[in-house]
Design a protein around this motif. Structure first.
Motif, short mmCIF file in Angstrom:
data_model
loop_
_atom_site.label_atom_id
_atom_site.label_comp_id
_atom_site.label_asym_id
_atom_site.label_seq_id
_atom_site.Cartn_x
_atom_site.Cartn_y
_atom_site.Cartn_z
N PRO A 195 0.81 -1.23 0.00
CA PRO A 195 0.00 0.00 0.00
C PRO A 195 0.85 1.27 0.00
N ASP B 85 -2.37 2.36 -4.77
CA ASP B 85 -3.71 2.66 -4.26
C ASP B 85 -4.57 1.41 -4.43
N ARG B 86 -5.44 1.15 -3.47
CA ARG B 86 -6.34 -0.02 -3.54
C ARG B 86 -5.56 -1.23 -4.08
N ASP C 137 -7.26 -4.46 -5.43
CA ASP C 137 -8.27 -4.39 -6.48
C ASP C 137 -7.65 -4.72 -7.84
N ASP D 208 -7.77 -3.75 -11.42
CA ASP D 208 -8.23 -2.56 -12.17
C ASP D 208 -7.47 -2.54 -13.49
N ARG E 43 -5.45 0.53 -14.38
CA ARG E 43 -4.49 1.03 -13.40
C ARG E 43 -3.15 1.33 -14.07
#
Ligand code: OVM
Length: 393
Positions: A314, A318-319, A322, A324, A327
């Motif tokens: 982290p 970010d996230r 997840d 994504d 990203r």
């Protein structure tokens, strides 16, 4: 004081859910000590990346597994790529960079695309199937050995062989012993397939052997370099594709975004490599006293790099948990980084792009349709089974 953590990163409970232990290692500090194996470990993104880039302080030549080649005889002839440092590594890697050049891989695009479309059509007709056996394994086995120039027989033997080698980077535990028993019958076959006479006159294998004619490598070295392709070329992409399919099935919104824009296929594959990190770990060995954070490790220390933990740190992402597909994930270490960064990544990405593009264009949904089963391996993270349902668009 280097924090000591009671974590076994090579046991079933860890493989089932490595994430709390990854977080504990990242939070404890830049470097931790794991008494279970008497090794140090690094799990934060910045420190893993720094280690990958500093090949002078963190050697690969003493093995990238738990075993220290300075103290124990390697169980097989060391890889001339993975288990070497410069200057030897520069020569062998220079050759493999040419063998697997973007131009060489581009020449495979049409056939890899056609094979992916045909396989996805066949699976759409079946509707329910196992995404690991029937797609993540079937696809690389259908295209990669051809690209190497292997004969059609016994290609499946590459799976137990890869499984054994990737287990061998960990301790001599039950996973390793079972993998050795599985692979024992195919060992001689793999050696035989690396020989010039076993390979087609065109293909990656032939290009490697042609370099022996030019004196770039010896014939014996050419065989060991072909062995690297046979070892690292299938099981890695099986788990990369498996990761992508598992992500798309668990994040249906991302599959719909991919369908809406199939040109995101490459990015969707890359993000799965970050999130699942099919290659979870490799070791290095310190060549001198070396600082990590405020601590100093003595020369000859084995240090375990948690690529998978770095890819979900982290502090960097970010996230991080997840999936994504848009990203900005450049800089992830799922393919490593620096001089040992994956030499086959261009090929892996082509395979990922071909399969995910075919799915994006032809399928309306991919749904988990039964209990996924985890595969246990000392280095690779993936599933042994993923029952899915594929609905046609
Ligand atoms: C090799 C080899 C084996 C396993 C993995 C790998 C991730 C390379 O024999 O060169 O790279």
């Amino acid at each position: 004081m280097i924090p000591t953590l009671d974590i076994d990163p090579f046991c079933q409970a860890f493989f089932d859910d490595p994430f709390p232990a990854h977080a504990a290692m990242r939070e404890a500090g830049p470097v931790v000590f794991l008494p279970a194996y008497g090794v140090h470990a690094v799990a934060r993104y910045d420190d893993v990346r720094a280690m990958l880039l500093d090949w002078g302080a963190f050697s690969s030549a003493r093995g990238v597994g738990l075993s220290d080649f300075a103290k124990e005889k390697p169980w097989r002839l060391p890889s001339l790529l993975l288990e070497t440092d410069p200057p030897l590594h520069d020569r062998t890697r220079g050759l493999m960079d040419k063998v697997l050049s973007p131009a060489a891989v581009r020449a495979l695009r049409a056939s890899f695309t056609t094979a992916a479309e045909a396989l996805v059509d066949e699976l759409l007709a079946r509707e329910a199937f196992d995404a690991i056996a029937d797609l993540a394994e079937a696809y690389p086995l259908s295209v990669f050995p051809d690209a190497v120039g292997m004969p059609p027989e016994n290609r499946r033997f590459l799976l137990p062989y890869g499984n054994m080698v990737f287990n061998s980077f960990g301790p001599r535990n039950d996973f390793f012993q079972a993998a050795v028993a599985d692979a024992e019958p195919v060992l001689a076959w793999v050696v035989a397939q690396s020989k010039r006479s076993a390979l087609a006159p065109t293909g990656f294998g032939a290009v490697i052997h042609a370099a022996a004619d030019e004196g770039i490598v010896t014939e014996a070295e050419a065989e060991v370099l072909v062995r690297s392709l046979l070892t690292a070329g299938v099981d890695t992409t099986v788990n990369g594709l498996g990761a992508a399919l598992y992500c798309l099935a668990r994040f249906p919104g991302e599959f719909q975004r991919l369908r809406a824009d199939p040109s995101l296929a490459r990015a969707a594959f890359e993000e799965a490599v970050r999130l699942e990190s099919p290659v979870q770990t490799f070791f290095r060995t310190t060549t001198r006293d070396v600082a990590i954070g405020d601590e100093t490790l003595p020369e000859g220390s084995k240090v375990l790099m948690f690529l998978g933990a770095a890819n979900r740190d982290p502090r960097r992402w970010d996230r991080p948990d997840d999936y994504d597909i848009t990203r900005k994930n450049a800089g992830h270490v799922g393919f490593g980084s620096g001089i040992h960064g994956c030499v086959g990544a261009v090929l892996a990405r082509l395979e990922g792009e071909a399969v995910l593009t075919a799915l994006a264009r032809r399928a309306a949904a991919i749904e988990v349709d039964g209990e996924p089963k985890r595969r246990y391996n000392n280095t690779l993270r993936g599933l042994s089974s993923l029952p899915v349902r594929l609905r046609a668009a």
